[in-house]
Scaffold this motif. Structure first.
Motif, PDB file in Angstrom:
ATOM      1  N   ILE A 117       0.906  -0.908   0.247  1.00  0.00           N
ATOM      2  CA  ILE A 117      -0.439  -0.234  -0.628  1.00  0.00           C
ATOM      3  C   ILE A 117       0.872   1.011  -0.128  1.00  0.00           C
ATOM      4  CG2 ILE A 117      -1.658   1.385   1.380  1.00  0.00           C
ATOM      5  CD1 ILE A 117      -2.800  -1.530   2.305  1.00  0.00           C
ATOM      6  N   HIS A 118       2.311   1.363   1.012  1.00  0.00           N
ATOM      7  CA  HIS A 118       2.720   2.534   0.980  1.00  0.00           C
ATOM      8  C   HIS A 118       3.081   3.050  -0.878  1.00  0.00           C
ATOM      9  CE1 HIS A 118       5.413   5.157   2.558  1.00  0.00           C
ATOM     10  NE2 HIS A 118       6.416   4.417   1.907  1.00  0.00           N
ATOM     11  N   ALA A 119       3.609   1.433  -1.475  1.00  0.00           N
ATOM     12  CA  ALA A 119       4.193   1.600  -2.279  1.00  0.00           C
ATOM     13  C   ALA A 119       3.475   2.266  -3.390  1.00  0.00           C
ATOM     14  CB  ALA A 119       4.905   0.534  -3.181  1.00  0.00           C
ATOM     15  N   LEU A 120       2.265   1.325  -3.113  1.00  0.00           N
ATOM     16  CA  LEU A 120       1.573   2.253  -4.087  1.00  0.00           C
ATOM     17  C   LEU A 120       0.577   3.848  -3.876  1.00  0.00           C
ATOM     18  CD1 LEU A 120      -1.173  -0.928  -4.256  1.00  0.00           C
ATOM     19  CD2 LEU A 120       0.910   0.439  -6.355  1.00  0.00           C
ATOM     20  N   GLN A 121       1.107   4.037  -2.993  1.00  0.00           N
ATOM     21  CA  GLN A 121       0.763   5.196  -2.817  1.00  0.00           C
ATOM     22  C   GLN A 121       1.859   6.036  -2.928  1.00  0.00           C
ATOM     23  OE1 GLN A 121       0.126   4.896   2.235  1.00  0.00           O
ATOM     24  NE2 GLN A 121      -2.299   4.928   2.101  1.00  0.00           N
ATOM     25  N   THR A 122       2.603   6.180  -2.765  1.00  0.00           N
ATOM     26  CA  THR A 122       4.131   6.811  -3.728  1.00  0.00           C
ATOM     27  C   THR A 122       3.916   6.732  -4.697  1.00  0.00           C
ATOM     28  OG1 THR A 122       5.168   5.625  -1.978  1.00  0.00           O
ATOM     29  CG2 THR A 122       6.533   6.918  -4.227  1.00  0.00           C
ATOM     30  N   GLN A 123       3.278   5.646  -5.956  1.00  0.00           N
ATOM     31  CA  GLN A 123       3.290   6.037  -7.332  1.00  0.00           C
ATOM     32  C   GLN A 123       2.528   6.514  -7.516  1.00  0.00           C
ATOM     33  OE1 GLN A 123       3.025   1.544  -8.339  1.00  0.00           O
ATOM     34  NE2 GLN A 123       5.552   1.316  -7.901  1.00  0.00           N
ATOM     35  N   LEU A 124       1.356   6.793  -6.548  1.00  0.00           N
ATOM     36  CA  LEU A 124       0.095   7.230  -7.054  1.00  0.00           C
ATOM     37  C   LEU A 124       0.089   9.029  -7.052  1.00  0.00           C
ATOM     38  CD1 LEU A 124      -3.042   7.746  -7.873  1.00  0.00           C
ATOM     39  CD2 LEU A 124      -3.252   7.451  -4.937  1.00  0.00           C
ATOM     40  N   ARG A 125       1.155   9.272  -5.730  1.00  0.00           N
ATOM     41  CA  ARG A 125       1.705  10.663  -5.899  1.00  0.00           C
ATOM     42  C   ARG A 125       2.137  11.189  -6.544  1.00  0.00           C
ATOM     43  NH1 ARG A 125       2.050   9.174  -0.035  1.00  0.00           N
ATOM     44  NH2 ARG A 125       4.374   8.515  -0.533  1.00  0.00           N
ATOM     45  N   GLU A 126       3.072  10.282  -7.234  1.00  0.00           N
ATOM     46  CA  GLU A 126       4.449  10.373  -8.403  1.00  0.00           C
ATOM     47  C   GLU A 126       3.256  10.351  -9.962  1.00  0.00           C
ATOM     48  OE1 GLU A 126       6.677   7.310  -7.873  1.00  0.00           O
ATOM     49  OE2 GLU A 126       8.040   7.775  -6.929  1.00  0.00           O
ATOM     50  N   ALA A 127       2.022   9.352  -9.528  1.00  0.00           N
ATOM     51  CA  ALA A 127       1.520   9.860 -10.977  1.00  0.00           C
ATOM     52  C   ALA A 127       0.436  11.447 -11.114  1.00  0.00           C
ATOM     53  CB  ALA A 127       0.583   8.275 -11.413  1.00  0.00           C
ATOM     54  N   GLU A 128       0.355  11.345 -10.031  1.00  0.00           N
ATOM     55  CA  GLU A 128      -1.032  13.094  -9.815  1.00  0.00           C
ATOM     56  C   GLU A 128       0.049  14.027  -9.899  1.00  0.00           C
ATOM     57  OE1 GLU A 128      -1.858  11.839  -5.780  1.00  0.00           O
ATOM     58  OE2 GLU A 128      -4.457  11.358  -7.134  1.00  0.00           O
ATOM     59  N   LEU A 129       1.609  13.728 -10.400  1.00  0.00           N
ATOM     60  CA  LEU A 129       2.385  15.018  -9.891  1.00  0.00           C
ATOM     61  C   LEU A 129       2.511  15.414 -11.206  1.00  0.00           C
ATOM     62  CD1 LEU A 129       3.496  17.043  -8.417  1.00  0.00           C
ATOM     63  CD2 LEU A 129       5.638  15.674  -8.510  1.00  0.00           C
ATOM     64  N   ARG A 130       3.198  13.913 -12.104  1.00  0.00           N
ATOM     65  CA  ARG A 130       3.131  14.455 -13.671  1.00  0.00           C
ATOM     66  C   ARG A 130       1.716  15.256 -13.908  1.00  0.00           C
ATOM     67  NH1 ARG A 130       5.235   8.931 -12.935  1.00  0.00           N
ATOM     68  NH2 ARG A 130       3.391   8.090 -13.566  1.00  0.00           N
ATOM     69  N   LEU A 131       0.534  14.426 -13.379  1.00  0.00           N
ATOM     70  CA  LEU A 131      -0.807  14.999 -14.381  1.00  0.00           C
ATOM     71  C   LEU A 131      -1.200  16.613 -14.158  1.00  0.00           C
ATOM     72  CD1 LEU A 131      -3.715  12.010 -13.391  1.00  0.00           C
ATOM     73  CD2 LEU A 131      -2.576  13.019 -16.209  1.00  0.00           C
ATOM     74  N   GLU A 132      -0.911  16.943 -12.529  1.00  0.00           N
ATOM     75  CA  GLU A 132      -0.612  18.199 -12.379  1.00  0.00           C
ATOM     76  C   GLU A 132       0.483  19.405 -13.753  1.00  0.00           C
ATOM     77  OE1 GLU A 132       0.216  20.888  -8.521  1.00  0.00           O
ATOM     78  OE2 GLU A 132      -0.380  19.196  -7.809  1.00  0.00           O
ATOM     79  N   HIS A 133       1.497  18.608 -13.707  1.00  0.00           N
ATOM     80  CA  HIS A 133       2.906  20.228 -14.112  1.00  0.00           C
ATOM     81  C   HIS A 133       1.857  18.776 -15.995  1.00  0.00           C
ATOM     82  CE1 HIS A 133       6.389  18.279 -11.783  1.00  0.00           C
ATOM     83  NE2 HIS A 133       5.841  19.460 -11.214  1.00  0.00           N
ATOM     84  N   PHE A 134       1.103  18.645 -16.218  1.00  0.00           N
ATOM     85  CA  PHE A 134       0.927  18.703 -17.880  1.00  0.00           C
ATOM     86  C   PHE A 134      -0.572  19.215 -17.695  1.00  0.00           C
ATOM     87  CE2 PHE A 134       2.154  14.083 -17.755  1.00  0.00           C
ATOM     88  CZ  PHE A 134       3.044  14.146 -18.960  1.00  0.00           C
ATOM     89  N   ALA A 135      -0.939  19.759 -16.483  1.00  0.00           N
ATOM     90  CA  ALA A 135      -2.628  20.000 -16.623  1.00  0.00           C
ATOM     91  C   ALA A 135      -1.649  21.998 -16.948  1.00  0.00           C
ATOM     92  CB  ALA A 135      -3.005  20.508 -15.423  1.00  0.00           C
ATOM     93  N   ILE A 136      -0.568  22.175 -15.931  1.00  0.00           N
ATOM     94  CA  ILE A 136      -0.027  23.436 -16.300  1.00  0.00           C
ATOM     95  C   ILE A 136       0.804  23.350 -17.144  1.00  0.00           C
ATOM     96  CG2 ILE A 136       2.233  24.780 -15.599  1.00  0.00           C
ATOM     97  CD1 ILE A 136       1.520  23.700 -12.728  1.00  0.00           C
ATOM     98  N   THR A 137       1.182  22.750 -17.705  1.00  0.00           N
ATOM     99  CA  THR A 137       2.363  22.859 -19.059  1.00  0.00           C
ATOM    100  C   THR A 137       1.064  23.455 -19.789  1.00  0.00           C
ATOM    101  OG1 THR A 137       3.637  21.152 -18.482  1.00  0.00           O
ATOM    102  CG2 THR A 137       3.477  21.504 -20.656  1.00  0.00           C
ATOM    103  N   ARG A 138       0.394  22.199 -20.270  1.00  0.00           N
ATOM    104  CA  ARG A 138      -1.514  22.809 -20.860  1.00  0.00           C
ATOM    105  C   ARG A 138      -1.742  23.999 -21.039  1.00  0.00           C
ATOM    106  NH1 ARG A 138      -3.737  19.308 -23.381  1.00  0.00           N
ATOM    107  NH2 ARG A 138      -3.362  17.763 -22.453  1.00  0.00           N
ATOM    108  N   THR A 139      -1.519  24.353 -19.629  1.00  0.00           N
ATOM    109  CA  THR A 139      -2.332  26.079 -19.237  1.00  0.00           C
ATOM    110  C   THR A 139      -1.684  27.181 -19.695  1.00  0.00           C
ATOM    111  OG1 THR A 139      -3.759  25.604 -17.448  1.00  0.00           O
ATOM    112  CG2 THR A 139      -3.510  27.527 -17.491  1.00  0.00           C
ATOM    113  N   THR A 140       0.140  26.692 -19.451  1.00  0.00           N
ATOM    114  CA  THR A 140       0.982  27.595 -20.257  1.00  0.00           C
ATOM    115  C   THR A 140       0.840  27.950 -21.993  1.00  0.00           C
ATOM    116  OG1 THR A 140       1.694  26.851 -18.288  1.00  0.00           O
ATOM    117  CG2 THR A 140       3.502  28.200 -19.924  1.00  0.00           C
TER     118      THR A 140
END
Length: 138
Positions: A28-51
């Protein structure tokens, strides 16, 4: 009645259940870490798209002058590059253009010239039949 064998069996099952629970917590801890990383990448894509969308109005559109010809990007080398193509019949490479324009044959000059030629391809002025070989569009 002797309870020792029963308690030992119970301890074995309890240890197995504890080990399974610990293993699941680790997963669960490993999956939570992977989930946080995936959500961070998604956030970066959203910022890039907005820019990019915010900058889209600053990118010059391909314009046509009143005579119906494409306007070249504002850089003095674009007309010079096209003049070299007007004086030749066959395809040219960026290195050939650099020689014709008396640029030093340094990688930075060749790469900048190649980038300009690729820009002329996107504007529909030149064609790139083979990678790195450019000719004037007929």
């Amino acid at each position: 009645m002797n309870l020792n064998p029963l308690l030992q069996a119970l301890n074995l099952q309890e240890d197995a259940a504890r080990a399974l629970a610990d293993d699941l917590r680790t997963q669960i801890h490993a999956l939570q870490t992977q989930l946080r990383e995936a959500e961070l990448r998604l956030e970066h894509f959203a910022i890039t798209r907005t820019t990019i969308i915010g900058l889209a109005d600053r990118i010059p559109a391909q314009t046509v002058d009143p005579a119906g010809t494409l306007e070249l990007p504002e850089h003095p080398n674009y007309p010079r590059i096209l003049a070299v193509f007007n004086d030749t019949t066959g395809p040219l490479r960026a290195r050939d253009i650099c020689q014709a324009l008396d640029f030093e044959l340094l990688p930075k000059h060749v790469e900048r010239t190649r980038a300009k030629m690729k820009r002329l391809v996107t504007l529909g002025i030149l064609t790139e039949a083979e990678p790195g070989t450019f000719s004037k569009k007929q």
